[in-house]
Design a protein around this motif. Structure first.
Motif, PDB file in Angstrom:
ATOM      1  N   LEU A   1     -15.521 -59.572 -43.370  1.00 43.29           N
ATOM      2  CA  LEU A   1     -14.112 -59.411 -42.997  1.00 43.29           C
ATOM      3  C   LEU A   1     -13.469 -58.276 -43.791  1.00 43.29           C
ATOM      4  O   LEU A   1     -12.724 -57.462 -43.234  1.00 43.29           O
ATOM      5  N   ARG A   2     -13.774 -58.211 -45.077  1.00 43.86           N
ATOM      6  CA  ARG A   2     -13.213 -57.159 -45.924  1.00 43.86           C
ATOM      7  C   ARG A   2     -13.649 -55.774 -45.430  1.00 43.86           C
ATOM      8  O   ARG A   2     -12.848 -54.843 -45.379  1.00 43.86           O
ATOM      9  N   HIS A   3     -14.913 -55.649 -45.066  1.00 48.91           N
ATOM     10  CA  HIS A   3     -15.425 -54.379 -44.545  1.00 48.91           C
ATOM     11  C   HIS A   3     -14.736 -54.012 -43.225  1.00 48.91           C
ATOM     12  O   HIS A   3     -14.343 -52.861 -43.015  1.00 48.91           O
ATOM     13  N   SER A   4     -14.574 -54.997 -42.345  1.00 47.71           N
ATOM     14  CA  SER A   4     -13.924 -54.743 -41.054  1.00 47.71           C
ATOM     15  C   SER A   4     -12.480 -54.297 -41.234  1.00 47.71           C
ATOM     16  O   SER A   4     -12.020 -53.372 -40.570  1.00 47.71           O
ATOM     17  N   LEU A   5     -11.760 -54.971 -42.127  1.00 43.72           N
ATOM     18  CA  LEU A   5     -10.371 -54.576 -42.385  1.00 43.72           C
ATOM     19  C   LEU A   5     -10.307 -53.189 -43.000  1.00 43.72           C
ATOM     20  O   LEU A   5      -9.422 -52.397 -42.667  1.00 43.72           O
ATOM     21  N   GLY A   6     -11.238 -52.888 -43.889  1.00 37.84           N
ATOM     22  CA  GLY A   6     -11.282 -51.555 -44.478  1.00 37.84           C
ATOM     23  C   GLY A   6     -11.508 -50.488 -43.431  1.00 37.84           C
ATOM     24  O   GLY A   6     -10.892 -49.424 -43.458  1.00 37.84           O
ATOM     25  N   GLU A   7     -12.405 -50.763 -42.484  1.00 43.02           N
ATOM     26  CA  GLU A   7     -12.651 -49.819 -41.392  1.00 43.02           C
ATOM     27  C   GLU A   7     -11.396 -49.620 -40.550  1.00 43.02           C
ATOM     28  O   GLU A   7     -11.068 -48.496 -40.168  1.00 43.02           O
ATOM     29  N   LEU A   8     -10.697 -50.689 -40.235  1.00 47.31           N
ATOM     30  CA  LEU A   8      -9.491 -50.592 -39.416  1.00 47.31           C
ATOM     31  C   LEU A   8      -8.390 -49.800 -40.116  1.00 47.31           C
ATOM     32  O   LEU A   8      -7.613 -49.103 -39.471  1.00 47.31           O
ATOM     33  N   LEU A   9      -8.318 -49.912 -41.433  1.00 42.35           N
ATOM     34  CA  LEU A   9      -7.255 -49.240 -42.169  1.00 42.35           C
ATOM     35  C   LEU A   9      -7.579 -47.797 -42.526  1.00 42.35           C
ATOM     36  O   LEU A   9      -6.674 -47.011 -42.773  1.00 42.35           O
ATOM     37  N   THR A  10      -8.860 -47.439 -42.576  1.00 45.43           N
ATOM     38  CA  THR A  10      -9.214 -46.082 -42.981  1.00 45.43           C
ATOM     39  C   THR A  10      -9.663 -45.199 -41.827  1.00 45.43           C
ATOM     40  O   THR A  10      -9.724 -43.982 -41.983  1.00 45.43           O
ATOM     41  N   CYS A  11      -9.955 -45.771 -40.702  1.00 46.38           N
ATOM     42  CA  CYS A  11     -10.366 -44.992 -39.532  1.00 46.38           C
ATOM     43  C   CYS A  11      -9.139 -44.276 -38.955  1.00 46.38           C
ATOM     44  O   CYS A  11      -8.148 -44.922 -38.613  1.00 46.38           O
ATOM     45  N   PRO A  12      -9.149 -42.925 -38.850  1.00 49.82           N
ATOM     46  CA  PRO A  12      -7.961 -42.230 -38.350  1.00 49.82           C
ATOM     47  C   PRO A  12      -7.618 -42.609 -36.915  1.00 49.82           C
ATOM     48  O   PRO A  12      -6.444 -42.639 -36.538  1.00 49.82           O
ATOM     49  N   PHE A  13      -8.617 -42.936 -36.113  1.00 52.17           N
ATOM     50  CA  PHE A  13      -8.347 -43.320 -34.726  1.00 52.17           C
ATOM     51  C   PHE A  13      -7.767 -44.722 -34.646  1.00 52.17           C
ATOM     52  O   PHE A  13      -6.982 -45.021 -33.758  1.00 52.17           O
ATOM     53  N   CYS A  14      -8.148 -45.584 -35.594  1.00 52.32           N
ATOM     54  CA  CYS A  14      -7.602 -46.939 -35.634  1.00 52.32           C
ATOM     55  C   CYS A  14      -6.215 -46.937 -36.272  1.00 52.32           C
ATOM     56  O   CYS A  14      -5.325 -47.653 -35.831  1.00 52.32           O
ATOM     57  N   LEU A  15      -6.055 -46.123 -37.307  1.00 52.03           N
ATOM     58  CA  LEU A  15      -4.795 -46.103 -38.032  1.00 52.03           C
ATOM     59  C   LEU A  15      -3.639 -45.647 -37.149  1.00 52.03           C
ATOM     60  O   LEU A  15      -2.537 -46.194 -37.229  1.00 52.03           O
ATOM     61  N   ASP A  16      -3.890 -44.683 -36.262  1.00 53.33           N
ATOM     62  CA  ASP A  16      -2.788 -44.232 -35.408  1.00 53.33           C
ATOM     63  C   ASP A  16      -2.333 -45.337 -34.465  1.00 53.33           C
ATOM     64  O   ASP A  16      -1.156 -45.450 -34.156  1.00 53.33           O
ATOM     65  N   MET A  17      -3.257 -46.200 -34.050  1.00 57.02           N
ATOM     66  CA  MET A  17      -2.861 -47.342 -33.208  1.00 57.02           C
ATOM     67  C   MET A  17      -2.027 -48.343 -33.990  1.00 57.02           C
ATOM     68  O   MET A  17      -1.067 -48.900 -33.469  1.00 57.02           O
ATOM     69  N   TRP A  18      -2.382 -48.582 -35.269  1.00 53.83           N
ATOM     70  CA  TRP A  18      -1.598 -49.477 -36.101  1.00 53.83           C
ATOM     71  C   TRP A  18      -0.187 -48.927 -36.305  1.00 53.83           C
ATOM     72  O   TRP A  18       0.794 -49.670 -36.228  1.00 53.83           O
ATOM     73  N   VAL A  19      -0.086 -47.635 -36.562  1.00 54.86           N
ATOM     74  CA  VAL A  19       1.226 -47.020 -36.780  1.00 54.86           C
ATOM     75  C   VAL A  19       2.059 -47.077 -35.502  1.00 54.86           C
ATOM     76  O   VAL A  19       3.239 -47.441 -35.534  1.00 54.86           O
ATOM     77  N   ALA A  20       1.456 -46.723 -34.371  1.00 61.03           N
ATOM     78  CA  ALA A  20       2.184 -46.759 -33.104  1.00 61.03           C
ATOM     79  C   ALA A  20       2.635 -48.178 -32.776  1.00 61.03           C
ATOM     80  O   ALA A  20       3.785 -48.392 -32.353  1.00 61.03           O
ATOM     81  N   THR A  21       1.767 -49.142 -32.984  1.00 58.87           N
ATOM     82  CA  THR A  21       2.121 -50.539 -32.720  1.00 58.87           C
ATOM     83  C   THR A  21       3.257 -50.995 -33.632  1.00 58.87           C
ATOM     84  O   THR A  21       4.185 -51.672 -33.188  1.00 58.87           O
TER      85      THR A  21
END
Length: 64
Positions: A2-22
């Protein structure tokens, strides 16, 4: 795992832009004034970054 998955979601530039937009969409629903203030701050920061880049390009052009 889970920690690795969350790290990927927070550091991936393609994922991060979705978090910011949301976050901005949710912010516009529940706190539109604060969200506009934050968006305006980010806009000013982006403008300052662009001006800094343009200044650097102009300095390089003047040296050559």
């Amino acid at each position: 795992q889970l920690r690795h998955s969350l790290g990927e979601l927070l550091t991936c530039p393609f994922c991060l832009d979705m978090w910011v937009a949301t976050t901005f969409v949710i912010g516009m629903i529940f706190a539109p004034r604060l969200t506009r203030l934050v968006a305006g701050s980010f806009t000013a920061l982006a403008g300052a970054d662009f001006l800094q880049l343009a200044y650097g390009w102009a300095q390089q052009a003047a040296e050559h």
